[in-house]
Design an enzyme around this catalytic site. Structure first.
Site, mmCIF file in Angstrom:
data_model
loop_
_atom_site.group_PDB
_atom_site.id
_atom_site.type_symbol
_atom_site.label_atom_id
_atom_site.label_comp_id
_atom_site.label_asym_id
_atom_site.label_seq_id
_atom_site.Cartn_x
_atom_site.Cartn_y
_atom_site.Cartn_z
ATOM 1 N NE ARG A 67 43.454 39.699 12.598
ATOM 2 C CZ ARG A 67 42.200 39.412 12.252
ATOM 3 N NH1 ARG A 67 41.243 40.302 12.468
ATOM 4 N NH2 ARG A 67 41.900 38.257 11.701
ATOM 5 C CG MET A 92 39.129 52.504 13.045
ATOM 6 S SD MET A 92 37.320 52.459 13.069
ATOM 7 C CE MET A 92 36.990 52.110 11.354
ATOM 8 N NE ARG A 93 45.223 47.844 13.601
ATOM 9 C CZ ARG A 93 45.642 47.555 12.383
ATOM 10 N NH1 ARG A 93 45.316 46.401 11.846
ATOM 11 N NH2 ARG A 93 46.402 48.400 11.695
ATOM 12 C CG ASN A 109 32.127 48.340 18.552
ATOM 13 O OD1 ASN A 109 33.031 49.169 18.635
ATOM 14 N ND2 ASN A 109 31.468 48.142 17.419
ATOM 15 C CG HIS A 111 28.283 50.161 14.072
ATOM 16 N ND1 HIS A 111 29.448 50.097 13.342
ATOM 17 C CD2 HIS A 111 27.264 50.178 13.161
ATOM 18 C CE1 HIS A 111 29.157 50.077 12.056
ATOM 19 N NE2 HIS A 111 27.848 50.122 11.917
#
EC number: 2.1.2.2
Length: 205
Positions: A67, A92-93, A109, A111
């Site tokens: 990563r 999605m990481r 982000n 959510h």
């Protein structure tokens, strides 16, 4: 801070990406989306970026040793473009310190739950399974943990007794698409102040 340079990270359909694009186009967001970063080159969000004339940095994680390896390349691209804010919109990481540290306080982000309840994958399904009467959406700063960063703003969505994922999800997504551009606009105007775990919203000048 008019003219905020934004990069959006997304992996899927890109409805929140589209909400940001539309907000800029309609004059409700004082910034420019300079770049889409996507780990799935075939994702629908890539087509949305193409239609909007927004550059895309596409990659396949399996082609990298780690990563950290691909995030190092992403960071170089962000710095080259002078990106001031990263918006994770269905990316999605989990991120590593390679990106989190230089952009802490400048990376947010969205959510689909009222955090800290139901972090991680399928927040909508988790809420339904638990049986809550109220769920919603959260915009928060990214700190490297699992949906654990300081909360900027939330919007509640009522859960009906007969709700299933296919009926609740559209209301959650509508709340996301309203809240995310609003939060980015507040950041663009310097109204969002991060103080430890607490986030304060200053009055309009």
């Amino acid at each position: 801070m008019a003219g905020l340079k934004i990069a959006v990270f997304a992996s899927g359909q890109g409805t929140n990406f589209q909400a940001l694009v539309d907000s800029v186009k309609e004059g409700r967001l004082d910034g420019s989306i300079e770049l889409l970063v996507c780990d799935k080159p075939q994702a629908a969000v890539v087509e949305r970026a193409e239609r909007a004339g927004i550059a895309a940095w596409l990659f396949k994680p399996k082609e990298y040793a780690s990563r950290e390896a691909y995030e190092t390349e992403i960071l170089a691209e962000l710095e080259r473009r002078g990106i001031e804010l990263i918006v994770l919109a269905g990316y999605m990481r989990i991120l590593t310190p390679v990106l989190v540290e230089p952009y802490y306080g400048r990376m947010i982000n969205i959510h689909p739950s009222l955090l800290p309840a139901f972090p991680g994958v399928n927040g909508i399904g988790q809420a339904l399974e638990y049986g809550v009467k109220m769920t919603g959406v959260t915009v928060h700063y990214v700190d490297g943990g699992l949906d654990s960063g300081p909360i900027i703003a939330q919007r509640a969505v009522e859960v009906a007794d007969d709700d299933a994922e296919e009926t609740l999800a559209p209301r959650i997504h509508a709340a996301e698409q309203a809240l995310l551009p609003w939060v980015v606009q507040q950041i663009a105007h310097g109204r969002v102040q991060l103080d430890g775990r607490k986030v304060k919203l200053s009055p309009l000048q």
